[in-house]
Design a protein around this motif. Sequence first.
Motif, PDB file in Angstrom:
ATOM      1  N   TRP A  33       0.424  -1.394  -0.228  1.00  0.00           N
ATOM      2  CA  TRP A  33      -0.037  -0.006   0.248  1.00  0.00           C
ATOM      3  C   TRP A  33       1.110   1.758   0.203  1.00  0.00           C
ATOM      4  O   TRP A  33       0.642   2.164  -1.029  1.00  0.00           O
ATOM      5  CB  TRP A  33      -0.862   0.385   1.220  1.00  0.00           C
ATOM      6  N   ASP A 146      -9.082  -5.060   6.956  1.00  0.00           N
ATOM      7  CA  ASP A 146      -9.688  -3.151   7.224  1.00  0.00           C
ATOM      8  C   ASP A 146     -11.419  -3.006   7.532  1.00  0.00           C
ATOM      9  O   ASP A 146     -11.698  -3.919   7.490  1.00  0.00           O
ATOM     10  CB  ASP A 146      -9.825  -2.960   5.097  1.00  0.00           C
ATOM     11  N   CYS A 148     -14.055  -0.447   6.273  1.00  0.00           N
ATOM     12  CA  CYS A 148     -14.435   0.759   5.213  1.00  0.00           C
ATOM     13  C   CYS A 148     -15.786   0.179   5.818  1.00  0.00           C
ATOM     14  O   CYS A 148     -16.031  -1.190   5.019  1.00  0.00           O
ATOM     15  CB  CYS A 148     -13.946   0.943   3.785  1.00  0.00           C
ATOM     16  N   MET A 245       2.073   0.989   8.883  1.00  0.00           N
ATOM     17  CA  MET A 245       3.075   0.380   8.232  1.00  0.00           C
ATOM     18  C   MET A 245       4.405   0.996   8.018  1.00  0.00           C
ATOM     19  O   MET A 245       3.928   2.072   7.797  1.00  0.00           O
ATOM     20  CB  MET A 245       3.265  -0.055   6.855  1.00  0.00           C
TER      21      MET A 245
HETATM   22  C1  GAL Z   1      -7.375   2.088   4.997  1.00  0.00           C
HETATM   23  C2  GAL Z   1      -6.121   1.344   5.278  1.00  0.00           C
HETATM   24  C3  GAL Z   1      -4.789   1.225   4.814  1.00  0.00           C
HETATM   25  C4  GAL Z   1      -5.124   0.876   3.275  1.00  0.00           C
HETATM   26  C5  GAL Z   1      -6.319   1.244   2.434  1.00  0.00           C
HETATM   27  C6  GAL Z   1      -6.836   0.500   0.848  1.00  0.00           C
HETATM   28  O1  GAL Z   1      -8.543   1.998   4.929  1.00  0.00           O
HETATM   29  O2  GAL Z   1      -6.347   2.086   6.268  1.00  0.00           O
HETATM   30  O3  GAL Z   1      -3.349   1.251   5.589  1.00  0.00           O
HETATM   31  O4  GAL Z   1      -5.511  -0.928   3.221  1.00  0.00           O
HETATM   32  O5  GAL Z   1      -7.331   1.258   3.061  1.00  0.00           O
HETATM   33  O6  GAL Z   1      -7.102   0.672   0.719  1.00  0.00           O
END
Ligand code: GAL
Length: 552
Positions: A33, A146, A148, A245
């Motif tokens: 990422w 994650d 979201c 990270m």
């Molecule tokens: C965020 C997460 C990031 C990465 C990203 C991918 O929510 O904190 O580390 O994974 O989504 O879309």
Amino acid sequence: MVCAVLFVMLLTTPVCASDDGLARTPPMGWNSWNIFQADIDEGKIRAIADAMVSSGMRDAGYIYLVLDDGWMAEERDENDRLVADPKKFPGGMKAIGDYIHSKGLKYGIYEDRGEMTCQQLPGSFGYEQIDMDTFADWGVDYIKMDSCFAENNGRMSSEDYALYRKCIEGTGRPIVLSISDFGNGAWAWGGKESAQLWRTSYDIHPWMDSIYACAETSAGNQSIHPAFNGLWQFAGPGHWNDPDMLQVGNLKDAEEERKEVANRAHFSLWCILAAPLMAGNDLRTMSESTGKVLTAPEVIAVNQDPRGIQGYKVFDDGDREVYNKPLSDGTTAVLLLNKGDEKADITVSWDKIGLSGTQPVRDLWARVDLGEFKDSFTARGLGQHEHKMLKVGRQGPPVPAAAPVPLEKYTVTRKGETYLSDLYYIWNAENAPAYDATFAGEPIRIAGRTFKKGLGCKGRSAFMFKVNGRADRFRAVVAIDESYEGEEKGRFRVYNEDFFANKVLWDSGEMTKDSPAKEIDIELKNVQILMLVLEDDDVPGNWADARVISEN
Ligand code: GAL
């Protein structure tokens, strides 16, 4: 015989994630990422796998190669299984996993517990077991899960992650579960029951302010009551605080000649904090200097020490910081760091780190013994980001770590009334509450009555108390603070656990400075965490007499 007993125990005793033998030391690897975001494909990932071997990263301990968001197709297949994006990964996800394994690496993959990932690709909500089975079939060893869109799941974070844990166990494959929830308090609601690591911060960016802010979520008082001195007491073998990270090699703000020292400061902090070490730079073009930072053996050894104590601050004056991490061999690792822009001397005295007398000191970056020092050691003339990462002491019985905050200081442990202001909050976002006073430090007064106990807040304020299923009622009186002269409205809400499940137990509705106080008296059933929230910006309000009642 012993084996048979163990086997029976394994069948009957629920095994906590932190006891399953995985991630006994902080996981090390690489994740796509930070450098590529969603722009990943088969060619790049194979080249990264090759580079992990040729650069010496794998042999330095970086074992997991994790594909973050952006690997999957927009639709599931006819059997509801996730499939690879056909353009990016034409060979499919099993093949890329096989390639990763063929290099002596372990295979990590990203998913999201909501309906969609953050990049709006198919999430796992409603497909939890199918997805975990699919990952196991592909040979996945590590899942970054994650959050979201998880606010639409109607489940608390603890329920969601416990479900994944169960589904992973159902596959029979040992898989590390990494909680990615923007620092939503997994240490508070028992993340270690389900996962091996959990985020403590929002996303990290490649500049030093962001790196220091992320480190503070784990090391300082940004996410928890200052009495805890950071989150160190919630980490240990099999369960780690994750301030996100690494950006080593990606830093954008440091001038060229200052980059190495900034990279080292970032890496030293992650190592002393026993943070997972997931590199996030382009290993195909890694400079020699970045490679040296990421593979520094004696600094990594501090991170990977089997005793698994997360380092904690023993000094902090805003610019200068001293951290201590007692190690398994009787020595202790010490970081002396100058974050400020003025040159500074920094001293560590042995009595702050459990030692006394004359002690040998070794510089872990330079890999040289500096000699023996009586009572203390001083690093002189450290510029910004400059630091010393040291090993102090002799081999022998382990030196004691600091005392953790005892349970009765932050959970309900007895029958009867417990005022929340007699407990330390365990998670906090935005404005932290004042104890037994208004946010401005005045006595709490509502309609002519003065309250000795309570929490004074200023919107926006959200904080959690760990009531551990021992509270049967929650009582308080809420009102906008009488000092307030503005026209904004405030709203008090009590949640079960966190924002994700939206389980609102009580809602004041909008209140103005003229609204009469409202009384809360609600039943709690099996609530582990109470989250109290005051919105909106700048409105001061009080939770007077906030207390829980335990009938047993
Ligand atoms: C965020 C997460 C990031 C990465 C990203 C991918 O929510 O904190 O580390 O994974 O989504 O879309």
